[in-house]
Design an enzyme around this catalytic site. Sequence first.
Site, short mmCIF file in Angstrom:
data_model
loop_
_atom_site.label_atom_id
_atom_site.label_comp_id
_atom_site.label_asym_id
_atom_site.label_seq_id
_atom_site.Cartn_x
_atom_site.Cartn_y
_atom_site.Cartn_z
N HIS A 396 98.37 48.67 -7.87
CA HIS A 396 98.72 49.44 -9.00
C HIS A 396 100.36 50.24 -8.98
O HIS A 396 101.27 50.35 -9.81
CB HIS A 396 98.57 50.04 -10.82
CG HIS A 396 98.71 49.57 -11.39
ND1 HIS A 396 100.01 49.00 -11.91
CD2 HIS A 396 98.37 49.60 -12.89
CE1 HIS A 396 99.62 48.40 -13.27
NE2 HIS A 396 99.13 48.91 -13.91
N ASP A 400 103.40 45.49 -10.86
CA ASP A 400 103.04 45.70 -12.39
C ASP A 400 101.85 44.32 -12.52
O ASP A 400 102.24 43.84 -12.44
CB ASP A 400 104.51 45.60 -12.99
CG ASP A 400 105.49 46.25 -12.41
OD1 ASP A 400 104.33 47.48 -12.29
OD2 ASP A 400 106.57 46.10 -12.96
#
Length: 424
Positions: A396, A400
């Site tokens: 992450h 995204d």
Amino acid sequence: MGTHVIKMPDIGEGIAEVELSVWHVKVGDMVVEDQVLADVMTDKAMVDIPSPVHGKVIALGGQPGEVMAVGSVLISIEVEGAGNVKESAQPAPVKEAPVAAPKVDAVTESKPVAAAAPKAAVCQGPMVAREADERPLASPAVRKHALDLGIQLRLVRGSGPAGRILHDDLEAYLAQGQSNASTPAAAAYAQRTDEQQIPVIGMRRKIAQRMQDATQRAAHFSYVEEIDVTAVEELRAHLNEKHGATRGKLTLLPFLLRAMVVALRDFPQMNARYDDEAQVITRLGAVHVGVATQSDVGLMVPVVRHAEARSLWDSAAEIARLATAARNGKASRDELSGSTITLTSLGALGGIVSTPVLNLPEVAIVGVNKIVERPMVIKGQIVIRKMMNLSSSFDHRVVDGMDAALFIQAIRGLLEQPATLFVE
């Protein structure tokens, strides 16, 4: 006589230290030139250390599991000739070794640290016929001893007064070695107090370190989506029936590799490596897919290089070749490194959902769960379809959530309409 000292060689790739995995010799052994002395483990593979001389082993420089610096003394060998200590002008030659399970004659052998397992597993001896509800004569201490051993007292012949069973009778029952079909059931309920300590060394240590490092450094998040694989399975069956005899059988994995390759054209950020120290993301045009493979020494990830340039059968053959090499301990360092994205599957044991751990420095891993037949509603009708989940994880820090979801949806669309896998 002289002494030839072999130092830990420089294996290259900037490696400053390696783990001594297993000795193939011991002090006092006679060795010949090119005989393998030890296996050492780098971050990527196991490496053989052969002897450059003939002689007698007089000292070992470390124990299995010990991390040793390049240039430290590995082994000393007594050789014929004058002089006290001699070192090779060049370090001992090295060659890649099969990644094999530790040898049982090494220190890595597990040993019990408490009492040995109860003898219940081998309770055998002369039997005596008694009714199932007959209570044989025995003291409370003998009954407790029999319980610990997993012996049914009604099967033991007593030598005491009035047929009383004594401690010696229990020992005689065990010592006779005659088969007893009733004892194994009792043995299953015997108490056990044994323990084992298993050193975490070699490949298992490397796996543990990599997994811990991955979970500590990357910001994992997982995304699960179900896919209707009925059509692609029908296509696979058709191709196997038509070409299997001449081109080889296809599993689902080559189709998944193809789907990943096509989807990555629109999502190049998934085919990348992230150097978190330099704060640099490197996106790669080449798709080198790591295929997680279970071996006797643990999880390995051989790499299908340039998957973007391979046909279904080429991918299938390469997956099979690499999996066999990994399971047999013959995968080379080059075959175990350089992946840009990973595919992991447990096949029929894949379960419903999983949370795969990233193979750093990659930023994406696609996990395959098992295929199951389920009733599905399609155009208002209930039909049986073959369904499969993809459980995938992403870093992450650089991926995204929306992009990850769109990437998996792209793979889903390709597999549900398999003709699109080959439309350019």
